[in-house]
Every structure is written in C-alpha cells, then in structure tokens.
Scaffold this active site. Structure first.
Site, PDB file in Angstrom:
ATOM      1  N   CYS A  83      -4.422   7.108  -2.509  1.00  0.00           N
ATOM      2  CA  CYS A  83      -4.058   6.153  -1.454  1.00  0.00           C
ATOM      3  C   CYS A  83      -3.762   6.776  -0.093  1.00  0.00           C
ATOM      4  CB  CYS A  83      -2.862   5.320  -1.915  1.00  0.00           C
ATOM      5  SG  CYS A  83      -3.311   4.200  -3.241  1.00  0.00           S
TER       6      CYS A  83
HETATM    7  P1  NAD Z   1      -9.786   2.338  -9.566  1.00  0.00           P
HETATM    8  O1  NAD Z   1     -10.955   3.104  -9.076  1.00  0.00           O
HETATM    9  O2  NAD Z   1      -8.835   2.958 -10.549  1.00  0.00           O
HETATM   10  O3  NAD Z   1     -10.300   0.970 -10.248  1.00  0.00           O
HETATM   11  C1  NAD Z   1     -11.302   0.166  -9.706  1.00  0.00           C
HETATM   12  C2  NAD Z   1     -12.059  -0.444 -10.889  1.00  0.00           C
HETATM   13  O4  NAD Z   1     -12.924  -1.463 -10.395  1.00  0.00           O
HETATM   14  C3  NAD Z   1     -12.949   0.533 -11.648  1.00  0.00           C
HETATM   15  O5  NAD Z   1     -12.577   0.544 -13.018  1.00  0.00           O
HETATM   16  C4  NAD Z   1     -14.379  -0.013 -11.438  1.00  0.00           C
HETATM   17  O6  NAD Z   1     -15.208   0.184 -12.575  1.00  0.00           O
HETATM   18  C5  NAD Z   1     -14.102  -1.476 -11.187  1.00  0.00           C
HETATM   19  N1  NAD Z   1     -15.144  -2.217 -10.442  1.00  0.00           N
HETATM   20  C6  NAD Z   1     -15.762  -1.879  -9.295  1.00  0.00           C
HETATM   21  N2  NAD Z   1     -16.603  -2.862  -8.918  1.00  0.00           N
HETATM   22  C7  NAD Z   1     -16.507  -3.849  -9.840  1.00  0.00           C
HETATM   23  C8  NAD Z   1     -17.115  -5.134  -9.988  1.00  0.00           C
HETATM   24  N3  NAD Z   1     -18.009  -5.626  -9.114  1.00  0.00           N
HETATM   25  N4  NAD Z   1     -16.788  -5.871 -11.060  1.00  0.00           N
HETATM   26  C9  NAD Z   1     -15.892  -5.410 -11.964  1.00  0.00           C
HETATM   27  N5  NAD Z   1     -15.267  -4.215 -11.869  1.00  0.00           N
HETATM   28  C10 NAD Z   1     -15.586  -3.446 -10.814  1.00  0.00           C
HETATM   29  O7  NAD Z   1      -9.026   1.853  -8.275  1.00  0.00           O
HETATM   30  P2  NAD Z   1      -7.427   1.627  -8.096  1.00  0.00           P
HETATM   31  O8  NAD Z   1      -6.739   2.924  -7.962  1.00  0.00           O
HETATM   32  O9  NAD Z   1      -6.973   0.629  -9.090  1.00  0.00           O
HETATM   33  O10 NAD Z   1      -7.429   0.949  -6.653  1.00  0.00           O
HETATM   34  C11 NAD Z   1      -7.906  -0.379  -6.439  1.00  0.00           C
HETATM   35  C12 NAD Z   1      -7.450  -0.817  -5.062  1.00  0.00           C
HETATM   36  O11 NAD Z   1      -6.025  -0.893  -5.018  1.00  0.00           O
HETATM   37  C13 NAD Z   1      -7.859   0.127  -3.932  1.00  0.00           C
HETATM   38  O12 NAD Z   1      -8.127  -0.623  -2.779  1.00  0.00           O
HETATM   39  C14 NAD Z   1      -6.598   0.963  -3.711  1.00  0.00           C
HETATM   40  O13 NAD Z   1      -6.509   1.458  -2.402  1.00  0.00           O
HETATM   41  C15 NAD Z   1      -5.514  -0.079  -3.964  1.00  0.00           C
HETATM   42  N6  NAD Z   1      -4.208   0.470  -4.394  1.00  0.00           N
HETATM   43  C16 NAD Z   1      -4.175   1.500  -5.284  1.00  0.00           C
HETATM   44  C17 NAD Z   1      -2.942   1.989  -5.695  1.00  0.00           C
HETATM   45  C18 NAD Z   1      -2.862   3.140  -6.670  1.00  0.00           C
HETATM   46  O14 NAD Z   1      -1.776   3.704  -6.813  1.00  0.00           O
HETATM   47  N7  NAD Z   1      -3.943   3.507  -7.346  1.00  0.00           N
HETATM   48  C19 NAD Z   1      -1.752   1.423  -5.211  1.00  0.00           C
HETATM   49  C20 NAD Z   1      -1.838   0.350  -4.333  1.00  0.00           C
HETATM   50  C21 NAD Z   1      -3.089  -0.117  -3.925  1.00  0.00           C
END
Ligand code: NAD
Length: 456
Positions: free
Chosen positions: A282
């Site tokens: 992030c």
């Molecule tokens: P991640 O990469 O762990 O997970 C994303 C998931 O989405 C993956 O499993 C991928 O296969 C899936 N995906 C992508 N396109 C898809 C589609 N069309 N249909 C279905 N599934 C699909 O990402 P994350 O760490 O969970 O982050 C997600 C969002 O949340 C980002 O914008 C990130 O900045 C935000 N965020 C993350 C955190 C954190 O600590 N990881 C905290 C707050 C906000």
C-alpha cells in the site's frame, strides 16, 4: 444483506469473512480458481491472524467463494470491488482490474429486475475521481442503465493493516462512505450495523477516495521524516536517533494527558521511529499514485516525492553499515532477518528485504535469509544462492553479520542465541529493536559512529 465481493485477496477475503461473521450473506468472487477452491475448503490462502477461525465459522454457511461473477452479482444487493490497483509502468495507478471488474458487474446488472436496487461499492484504493469518471461510466455502459436512477455507486475505502487485518476490521477506527446519493450511502451503511460506535464519515466519492490516500501518505511521511532525522543523527557522530525520538514522543501531542493525569502514547508515535524504510502493497504504491495524480492535476506533490526518495535510500544505508562494520562484504556471511515487509504477515510486496539482499550480494556477501512465515512465499522470488530458513538458530550459525530488516518479535532473542559465539557477529539493526548493550557488536539506522558498539 447479500453481498458479493469481487477479488478475494487480502482485502476482499478478510472483508467477506468478517461481514459473514457479522451476519451478512457473502459470496467472494475471484478469477483464481485454485484460490476459490482453497477458500471453500476452509483454508486461508494468506497468513492473517484470526482468518482461519473466521473461515471455519462461516464457510459453507454464510460465506462461499466462487468464480461466477455474474451469478454472485445477480444474487446480491450490494457488490464490492476489491481488486488490485497496482502502479503501472508509467508510475500512474493501473485501473485495468477495477475497470474490467466494473464492466463485468455492469454486464451482470443488464437484465436485473429494476425493482431490485443494487449498489456497487469501490473498496479498492483508487485515485480521486476514479469512481465518478471510470467506474460509474463503465457500469452505465455495460448495464445500459443510469447511476442514481437505476443503481447506486459509492466508495468505502479500507483501512485495515495486514497482520492485524481481522482485528482492524472488527474494531474499525472509522467508516468512510462516499456515495453519489443518500440512498447509496444509506445502503452501504447497512453493512456496518455491527459497529454502532465507529465514527461514520459520509462524503462524496472523490472525498472518500482522497481520505484514504491522505491517511496513507501521512503515515509514509512520518516514516521518511523520522528517517531523514535518523540519517542526520548518524552523520553527527555523537547522537542516537532513538534518544531523539524518545524525547519527541514525550510531547503532549504524541503522549496526551488523560483526565486522571496519566499519559498515553499515541499509536502514531510508532511511525516516528527511524528504520530501513516502509514497504508493503500500500504505502509505496499509494504515495506513488498520488504523486502521479497530483502531476496530472497540475499540482506537483513535492513533499511526497521527497518521502519516496528518502525511503528508496534506506536499504542502501543498511548495506553500507554492514560493509563498514565488516570492513568489506566480499565472501562475508550475512544473515538477513525478515523477508516480509512487516511482522505478522507473509506479504513480501515491496519489502525492503529485497534491495538489502541484492545490495549485499552485489558486493559479494554470502546471504542467508530468515523469516518465521514468509519463506515459502519468498522461494519464488529469491535466487538459489540465497539460503532461506524459518529456523532462527540455523540462520544465525556462522554469521559474520546479522541484518535486522523486519521487526518480528522472535528477533528479540537474537542476543541470547549469539551470546556464546566467538567471534561475535556484528548486529546491524534496521528496526532499532534490540538494546545496543545486549550484544557485543551493534550498529543500526540513526546511530552516530561514536555510539556504535564494537567489542569483538
Ligand atoms: P490482492 O492482489 O491481494 O487481491 C486482489 C484479488 O482480486 C486477486 O486475488 C485477483 O485474483 C482478484 N481479481 C482481479 N481481477 C478480478 C476480477 N475481474 N474478478 C475477480 N477477481 C479478480 O489485493 P489486496 O491487497 O486485497 O488489495 C485490493 C485493494 O485494496 C487495492 O486497491 C489495495 O490498494 C487496497 N487495500 C489493500 C490493503 C492491504 O493491506 N492489502 C489495505 C487497504 C486497501
């Protein structure tokens, strides 16, 4: 409420499991069929405290995972987009996954009974304006319907921290909801009835989007500010930044006085400590995306650019401290403690461990890396000649220097493990977590040369 969540990663899966535990019916959608299968088997695909228990309670009951996006959207009252928003090669936010997911959700809304109101919520972190200018048009085009008239669109940024994600979600410090209209915001609010005491911030979508970036940019700024002071302290010779920050932490702003006269330490103080820099999925990407968005909006973000520049230099400082302490790195055995970007997670994204390992190896060091949980995840990232182990005693065997990169609690026992070693390894503390007096040879980020300890 029936909730579908697109993207079952850190945010999507934790959110889904927590909402299911709070009584909602949830379908987590992911394109990764193997991940979906693991989740449905009750197996957590990520290392996150409390998640296995939540899955055990909810899978097969109120929570299920699926690859069928259209089916899940059609079934639900509300759809959250929780897909990744990485930085693109040009340094701007890559909205490919968000746009594709919004188009797919829109497609699933095309034949929906108009009486079944639906809300799409952007949970992913997206730059201000994305929900209005990218997500809403994608939904409208794919569905052939009008936002505000036929369906709702909103933003509900996530503030959980990896490592404490479940606990963070279950005790939210705030709930931010930005919607195109009151009906949307009211619908999203229904998700969180289990948290009546959490402050609710209602806004428009762009404001909610900027609240998320501002929160992350503030933390990153505190860290780089502390590192800049730490680097100055090191250059002064007779100052240790740990003493400086201890004095600063006593400020009434960081240690407020309670009604009974006692003092408490604000958690923000933990971001005001020098170290080897921030990583993770992030902070680096969000600060980078905000800088690019500022440029795009004719508002250069000079302070935030400095935040990233300072951060990029910190791993090199650990390498330099190790080189200087050992009198060169060629053929020296260096143990790097910590691969995950922070403790209590196996997430390696943007971890400072990788530039540290690369820098050490570039100068000929023979590197062994340790992490209590992230070794399996790291196997794909590191080359064969970096030995890896999750056994701390093995990792420390025969080390000439030990470089601490991740603040795992396990590393507090390092002084005890090496107490009888002869010769003593040099400890290079990138997190300033050990007492300098607890080992024979100690240096770290932010310590002036006169104060480092070297009694081999
Ligand atoms: P991640 O990469 O762990 O997970 C994303 C998931 O989405 C993956 O499993 C991928 O296969 C899936 N995906 C992508 N396109 C898809 C589609 N069309 N249909 C279905 N599934 C699909 O990402 P994350 O760490 O969970 O982050 C997600 C969002 O949340 C980002 O914008 C990130 O900045 C935000 N965020 C993350 C955190 C954190 O600590 N990881 C905290 C707050 C906000």
């Amino acid at each position: 409420m029936r909730v579908s969540i697109i993207g079952a990663g850190y945010v999507g899966l934790v959110t889904g499991a927590c909402l299911a535990d709070n009584g909602h019916e949830v379908r987590c959608v992911d394109i990764d069929a193997a991940r979906v299968e693991r989740i449905n088997a009750g197996e957590a695909p990520i290392h996150e405290e409390g998640l296995p228990d939540l899955l055990a309670r909810t899978i097969g009951d109120r929570l299920e995972a699926t690859t069928d996006l259209a089916g899940a959207v059609d079934w639900s009252d509300l759809t959250m987009l929780a897909v990744g928003t990485p930085l693109g090669d040009d340094g701007t936010i890559d909205l490919r996954f968000v746009t594709a997911a919004a188009e797919q959700v829109g497609g699933a809304l095309r034949d929906r009974d108009p009486d079944r109101y639906h809300v799409t919520v952007v949970k992913s972190t997206v730059v201000p304006g994305t929900t209005s200018r990218v997500v809403t048009p994608a939904l409208e085009t794919a569905s052939g319907r009008r936002a505000g008239l036929d369906f709702g669109v909103g933003v509900n940024p996530e503030f959980l921290t990896e490592g404490t994600a479940v606990a963070d979600f279950m005790a939210p410090d705030r709930i931010v909801i930005g919607g195109i209209d009151d009906r949307t915001v009211n619908a999203i609010e229904q998700l969180y009835t289990a948290f009546p005491d959490a402050p609710l911030v209602r806004s428009n979508p762009s404001t909610a989007e900027l609240i998320k970036y501002t929160s992350n940019a503030l933390l990153a700024t505190m860290i780089s500010f502390s590192n800049e002071i730490g680097n100055l302290a090191a250059a002064l010779g007779d100052v240790d930044v740990a003493d400086v920050t201890a004095g600063v932490h006593e400020s009434i702003y960081l240690s407020p006085r309670l009604h009974d006269g006692s003092r408490v330490r604000a958690p923000l103080a933990s971001f005001l400590e020098a170290g080897c820099g921030f990583g993770g999925s992030c902070l680096p990407k969000d600060v980078g995306a905000l800088i690019a968005h500022g440029k795009h909006s004719d508002t250069p973000m000079r302070l935030l650019q400095a935040v990233l520049d300072i951060n990029a230099g910190q791993p090199g400082r650990l390498v330099a401290l190790t080189r200087d302490g050992l009198g060169g790195l060629d053929s020296r055995r260096v143990t790097v403690l910590g691969l995950a970007f922070k403790p209590d997670t196996d997430d390696l994204r943007q971890s400072p461990a990788f530039p540290v390992i690369d820098g050490l190896r570039a100068e000929g060091a023979v590197v062994t890396a340790h992490d209590p949980v992230a070794v399996p995840a790291a196997r794909a990232r590191l080359v064969d000649d970096v030995a890896m182990t999750d056994d701390l005693e093995t990792a420390l065997t025969d080390a000439d220097a030990v470089v601490i990169v991740t603040r795992w609690d396990q590393y507090l026992v390092v002084p005890k493990i090496i107490a009888d070693r002869d010769p003593q390894p040099l400890i290079v503390d990138g997190r300033r977590m050990l007492e300098p007096d607890s080992v024979a040879r100690y240096t770290g980020i932010g310590i002036g040369a006169d104060l480092t300890k070297d009694t081999p």
